[in-house]
Enzyme design. Sequence first.
Site, PDB file in Angstrom:
ATOM      1  N   GLU A   1       0.986  -1.321  -0.104  1.00 11.48           N
ATOM      2  CA  GLU A   1      -0.039   0.005  -0.090  1.00 11.48           C
ATOM      3  C   GLU A   1       0.841   1.235   0.079  1.00 11.48           C
ATOM      4  O   GLU A   1       1.693   1.278   1.107  1.00 11.48           O
ATOM      5  CB  GLU A   1      -0.703  -0.002   1.514  1.00 11.48           C
ATOM      6  CG  GLU A   1      -1.823   1.169   1.424  1.00 11.48           C
ATOM      7  CD  GLU A   1      -2.776   1.107   2.579  1.00 11.48           C
ATOM      8  OE1 GLU A   1      -2.610   0.122   3.508  1.00 11.48           O
ATOM      9  OE2 GLU A   1      -3.426   2.259   2.807  1.00 11.48           O
TER      10      GLU A   1
ATOM     11  N   ARG B   1       5.167 -13.012   9.685  1.00  9.66           N
ATOM     12  CA  ARG B   1       6.037 -12.043   9.392  1.00  9.66           C
ATOM     13  C   ARG B   1       7.320 -11.972   9.973  1.00  9.66           C
ATOM     14  O   ARG B   1       7.564 -12.743  10.822  1.00  9.66           O
ATOM     15  CB  ARG B   1       4.946 -10.739   9.565  1.00  9.66           C
ATOM     16  CG  ARG B   1       4.682 -10.495  11.085  1.00  9.66           C
ATOM     17  CD  ARG B   1       3.763  -9.552  11.413  1.00  9.66           C
ATOM     18  NE  ARG B   1       3.971  -8.148  11.024  1.00  9.66           N
ATOM     19  CZ  ARG B   1       3.437  -7.477  10.190  1.00  9.66           C
ATOM     20  NH1 ARG B   1       2.524  -8.001   9.479  1.00  9.66           N
ATOM     21  NH2 ARG B   1       3.997  -6.029   9.874  1.00  9.66           N
TER      22      ARG B   1
ATOM     23  N   LYS C   1       4.354   0.898   9.864  1.00  9.33           N
ATOM     24  CA  LYS C   1       4.677   2.076   8.849  1.00  9.33           C
ATOM     25  C   LYS C   1       4.180   3.442   9.771  1.00  9.33           C
ATOM     26  O   LYS C   1       4.855   4.483   9.667  1.00  9.33           O
ATOM     27  CB  LYS C   1       3.850   1.903   7.819  1.00  9.33           C
ATOM     28  CG  LYS C   1       4.661   1.281   6.324  1.00  9.33           C
ATOM     29  CD  LYS C   1       3.939   1.349   5.147  1.00  9.33           C
ATOM     30  CE  LYS C   1       2.905   0.299   4.846  1.00  9.33           C
ATOM     31  NZ  LYS C   1       2.385  -0.001   3.617  1.00  9.33           N
TER      32      LYS C   1
HETATM   33  P1  ATP Z   1       2.992  -2.179   8.075  1.00  8.62           P
HETATM   34  O1  ATP Z   1       2.207  -3.155   9.077  1.00  8.62           O
HETATM   35  O2  ATP Z   1       4.274  -1.919   8.276  1.00  8.62           O
HETATM   36  O3  ATP Z   1       2.043  -1.086   8.045  1.00  8.62           O
HETATM   37  P2  ATP Z   1       1.757  -3.402   6.015  1.00  8.62           P
HETATM   38  O4  ATP Z   1       1.380  -4.951   6.046  1.00  8.62           O
HETATM   39  O5  ATP Z   1       0.497  -2.631   6.167  1.00  8.62           O
HETATM   40  O6  ATP Z   1       2.940  -2.899   6.851  1.00  8.62           O
HETATM   41  P3  ATP Z   1       1.736  -3.161   3.026  1.00  8.62           P
HETATM   42  O7  ATP Z   1       2.130  -2.185   2.120  1.00  8.62           O
HETATM   43  O8  ATP Z   1       0.062  -3.938   2.916  1.00  8.62           O
HETATM   44  O9  ATP Z   1       2.065  -2.806   4.466  1.00  8.62           O
HETATM   45  O10 ATP Z   1       2.538  -4.895   2.801  1.00  8.62           O
HETATM   46  C1  ATP Z   1       2.828  -5.067   1.451  1.00  8.62           C
HETATM   47  C2  ATP Z   1       3.288  -6.732   1.746  1.00  8.62           C
HETATM   48  O11 ATP Z   1       4.210  -6.794   2.741  1.00  8.62           O
HETATM   49  C3  ATP Z   1       2.077  -7.564   2.469  1.00  8.62           C
HETATM   50  O12 ATP Z   1       1.772  -8.667   1.564  1.00  8.62           O
HETATM   51  C4  ATP Z   1       2.528  -7.734   4.019  1.00  8.62           C
HETATM   52  O13 ATP Z   1       1.956  -8.820   4.198  1.00  8.62           O
HETATM   53  C5  ATP Z   1       3.991  -7.639   3.632  1.00  8.62           C
HETATM   54  N1  ATP Z   1       4.445  -7.361   4.917  1.00  8.62           N
HETATM   55  C6  ATP Z   1       4.537  -6.398   5.817  1.00  8.62           C
HETATM   56  N2  ATP Z   1       5.187  -6.119   6.901  1.00  8.62           N
HETATM   57  C7  ATP Z   1       5.860  -7.379   6.800  1.00  8.62           C
HETATM   58  C8  ATP Z   1       6.560  -8.145   7.816  1.00  8.62           C
HETATM   59  N3  ATP Z   1       6.824  -7.545   8.846  1.00  8.62           N
HETATM   60  N4  ATP Z   1       7.330  -9.377   7.495  1.00  8.62           N
HETATM   61  C9  ATP Z   1       7.097  -9.907   6.114  1.00  8.62           C
HETATM   62  N5  ATP Z   1       5.974  -9.443   5.286  1.00  8.62           N
HETATM   63  C10 ATP Z   1       5.434  -8.153   5.787  1.00  8.62           C
HETATM   64 MG    MG Z   2      -1.435  -3.616   4.761  1.00  8.46          MG
END
Ligand code: ATP
Ligand code: MG
Length: 565
Positions: free
Chosen positions: A40, A266, A276
Amino acid sequence: MSTTSGSTSADKPLDFIRQIVDQDQKSGKHPTPVTRFPPEPNGFLHIGHAKSICLNFGISNEFGGRCHLRFDDTNPSKEEIEYVESIKQDVKWLGFDWQDNLFFASDYFDKLYEFAEQLIKRGKAYVCDLSAEEIRRYRGTLTEPGTDSPYRNRSEEENLELFRKMKDGVFADGSRVLRAKIDMSSTAIVMRDPVLYRILKTSHHRTGDKWCIYPMYDFTHCLSDMLEQISHSLCTLEFQDNRLLYDWVLDSLETPCHPRQIEFARLNLTYTVMSKRKLLQLVEENHVESWDDPRMLTISGLRRRGYTPRSIRNFCNLIGIGKKQSWIDMGVLENAVRDDLNETAPRVMGVIEPLKVVIDNYPEDQTEEISAQNHPQKPELGSRSLPFSRELYIEKNDFMEDPPRKFFRLGPGREVRLRYGYYITCVSYEKDADGKVTLLHCTYDPETRGGSSPDGRKVKGTIHWVSAKHAVDGDIHLYDRLFNVEHPDADKEVDFKSHLNPHSRDIVTGCKLEPSLGSIDAGVQVQFERQGYFCLDSVLSGPGKPVFNRVVTLRDSWARMNKQT
Ligand code: ATP
Ligand code: MG
């Protein structure tokens, strides 16, 4: 956690996801696997995202498939074009290539709208007038079932009419939503008539003002995967329950393609925060300079700090993919860059806290060139020449006025080897009014050029140095972990920012560096002998004013410290 050292995926057993992909390929179900990385664009990518990138793009590379980069841009209020650009740059820098497969969920808004109307026509979605707060109350809890919305049984015609009016901007933000009609008593809360569309009269960075209703993540994601013919949709464990909804949407629409969602654990890393939202808070409240501050565990921060893409890929490979939540120690990431730079970084000499040395018996106007190897274990990396002259700088802490017996560096009357240079002996020293040592007088032994003595005399210590009149002046930023506890955001009652490490960045000015460092490029890593790995900062350095970042120390000082306590 596995503790094998940087092995490649080729000599490791397949993780459970690669096993599935492998079987699907062999059975002919998915001869060409298609994965996607779906960020995102509401912030910069962090090291957790690197795990997902390495997994998705890694699988595509290893199995001869494709990996799409898809921006999940369904929330215009938090998303910005700046983030889109930074994400593209980071994925490329990590060494991956989406080729022609760059997509935006917003490109599917027309199709998604059509799918939503289809759901209404199939009796599987309805327009609900409850407020957000009421929807929450009606939803029930983990132990109590929810209650049906009074609007649940609207007719198809009424739903279509209201939904079209929502799209046409007739209603105010928050006044109505489109909900899936599933089961308000489902044990999975995501299945209790989840919201599929909401009204949001906000401009979108790609679609402008065309839309004032926007689809929710759970509705968008599965359909985007389906439209792109993704074979394996890999996501983190917190989406496990959402899989029910993922499958429900595709089943309800009887789509011709139905990607398989598979969840993995994760990345959780100690001594940092990884959401984020929290990273944004650090930036906005000026606890760090920017998203790419070298202390941030963002990809851009790691890049600026001096991490190499390979070290991050090796790290992701080392920690592997599993189904169980676990914590990885920050030391594992630091070791990954240490291991990589140990192989590749040229060795140089830089004095961080200089103390001047005058070699009394060396001719005043003489300069000689001394040959120094760029990497003692790798002769193929060649050598360079270092100027040597009567006045030098050494590290302040390589001298003690009253050293203990085992201090193998300089003290009154003591002899030490200058790296690649001569043996020198301290004959006297000067102090200022505060008692601080300001200058050493030494003599050198002309017979010891190159660092050994023809009479077989041994000296135990070897120290680094630079010639005073040839030295390049520079600043050094000694970076350390941003937080001083393992789990800064573990306790919800305590502000994670109270655990910021006050010494996460110590700035040292007036450092004296060997001449080659005056013309090094930003982002090129070197080892300052005995000190650590460094690289020129791309943002703070100016002409004639180099600023070096410490990437990592030579050894893991945190591990040693933890052992002592
Ligand atoms: P955050 O929790 O930091 O805001 P998010 O999951 O909302 O991260 P996205 O932009 O939706 O951020 O993530 C893109 C991809 O990265 C998703 O498929 C998510 O599952 C993966 N991802 C995010 N954080 C991790 C992590 N700590 N370990 C592995 N994969 C991750
Ligand atoms: Mg997300």
